[in-house]
Design an enzyme around this catalytic site. Sequence first.
Site, PDB file in Angstrom:
ATOM      1  N   THR A 125       0.802  -1.215   0.000  1.00 36.43           N
ATOM      2  CA  THR A 125       0.000   0.000   0.000  1.00 36.43           C
ATOM      3  C   THR A 125       0.841   1.273   0.000  1.00 36.43           C
ATOM      4  OG1 THR A 125      -1.798  -1.138   1.157  1.00 36.43           O
ATOM      5  CG2 THR A 125      -1.783   1.266   1.263  1.00 36.43           C
ATOM      6  N   LYS A 152      -0.752  -0.669  -4.259  1.00 35.37           N
ATOM      7  CA  LYS A 152      -2.147  -0.331  -3.997  1.00 35.37           C
ATOM      8  C   LYS A 152      -2.165   1.116  -3.523  1.00 35.37           C
ATOM      9  CE  LYS A 152      -6.331  -1.753  -1.630  1.00 35.37           C
ATOM     10  NZ  LYS A 152      -6.980  -2.833  -0.865  1.00 35.37           N
ATOM     11  N   LYS A 154      -3.827   4.376  -2.284  1.00 34.85           N
ATOM     12  CA  LYS A 154      -5.003   4.899  -1.595  1.00 34.85           C
ATOM     13  C   LYS A 154      -5.241   6.337  -2.037  1.00 34.85           C
ATOM     14  CE  LYS A 154      -5.884   1.449   1.352  1.00 34.85           C
ATOM     15  NZ  LYS A 154      -7.181   0.781   1.533  1.00 34.85           N
ATOM     16  N   ASP A 179      -7.439   2.357  -4.676  1.00 36.80           N
ATOM     17  CA  ASP A 179      -8.510   2.113  -3.707  1.00 36.80           C
ATOM     18  C   ASP A 179      -9.002   3.452  -3.180  1.00 36.80           C
ATOM     19  OD1 ASP A 179     -10.268   1.171  -1.854  1.00 36.80           O
ATOM     20  OD2 ASP A 179      -8.801   0.100  -0.631  1.00 36.80           O
ATOM     21  N   LYS A 250     -12.287 -10.277   2.013  1.00 37.90           N
ATOM     22  CA  LYS A 250     -11.519 -10.148   3.252  1.00 37.90           C
ATOM     23  C   LYS A 250     -12.188 -11.017   4.303  1.00 37.90           C
ATOM     24  CE  LYS A 250     -10.095  -5.372   2.295  1.00 37.90           C
ATOM     25  NZ  LYS A 250     -10.293  -3.951   2.641  1.00 37.90           N
TER      26      LYS A 250
END
Length: 347
Positions: A125, A152, A154, A179, A250
Site C-alpha cells: 500500500t 495499492k 489509496k 482504492d 476479506k
Amino acid sequence: MTRTRLTAEATTFALAQPFAIARGTREAIELVTVSIEREGVTGWGEGAPSARYGQDARTVLAAIEAVRPRVESGIDRAQLLAAMPPGSARNAIDCALWDLEAKLAGQPEGPLATPLPTVLPSAVTVGIAGPAAMAARAREVAAQGSAHAVLKVKLDARDIAARLRAVREAAPEARIIVDANESWDRRTLEAALPVLVETDVRLLEQPLPAGEDALLAGLSSPVPLACDESAHVAADVARLAPYYDYVTIKLDKSGGLTAALELADAAQAAGMGLMTGCMLCSSLSVAAAWPIAARSSFIDLDGPLWLARDRAGGAVLGADGLHAPAGLNWAGSRYGSPASDTRGGQP
C-alpha cells in the site's frame, strides 16, 4: 467427552509508520486472537476489528464470549455460520476451527489439502499523502519488488491526477491498483477515468459508498471495478455482479474462511474475478487468507508489513513477492513444504 477450551484476548500492535486512507490515519491497531484447544492440540485464529463496521476489540471479545458455550460444546464451522453474523469475531473463531481441524486430522482437508504457493504477488500500500511523499513511497516499494512490484494506491477525492501521475513516474514498471475507500461520487469517478487509463491502473476498488452501487449503472469503465466494502458474503453477489468486475474478499468482512470460500465460489460462478485483501493485521490473518489469495488475480495481503513487529514466523516481502507465513504453522503450513510439527506452538 473430549473437552474443548476457547481463549480470546486483545493485543495492541504498533505500526511502523502511520497508515493513511480516505477514512483517516492510524498509528496502532488492536487485534483479537482466539485459541481453541482440544485433545492437547490448539487452533489459532485472528480478528481485526474495524471501526468502519462498528467494531472494536471490546465488542469483538463480547461477541466471542457470547458464543463460548456453543464453541466449547463442539459447534462446527457450518453451525458457527448460523450462530454469528459476519465480522471479525466469527472470523477469529472460524479460522481457529480450521487450524484445529487440520492439526487434529494430521493434515489439512478440502481447500487446504493441496500445497499452496510459497510466494504470491501481493500489493503493497501507498497511503494518502502529498504527491511527492506518495512518489517516494512508491519508489521505495518498487525498489523492493523489482519487476514484481504491485502498488495499492489509496486515494480520496483530492488531487487524484497529481498523486497518480507522481506514483506512476516513480514506479514506471509497477502494476497499480487504486482504492478510493468509498470516497468518490459518480461525477468524481467519471472525471478520474482518463487519468486512471493514462497511468495504466489495473483495478479500481470501491469508488462509491457501499449502498450506492446502483449509481454505477450505465457506466462504461475502461478500468475494471472491484467491490470491497459493499461485498461481505455470497448472498451479496447477485446484487453486485451487474456493476463490478471483481469482488474483494476479506476474511474479517465475510466472517472467516468458510464464508469467504462461499463468496469466492459465488463470485466466480457469476463471472466475477477475485481479489484477496486484508485489514491491518498480523501474519496469522494472512495465513488463513492464503487459500483464497491463491485463487485470486489481485492480492493485497500487506497488512503485517505495516506492523512495527509481526508475529514470529510471519510473511516476508521479497523481490519475488510476498513469502507465505509458513513459520506460523497454521493448518500445517501447506505452502509447498509442510512444517514438521503440526501440533503446538503459539503464533
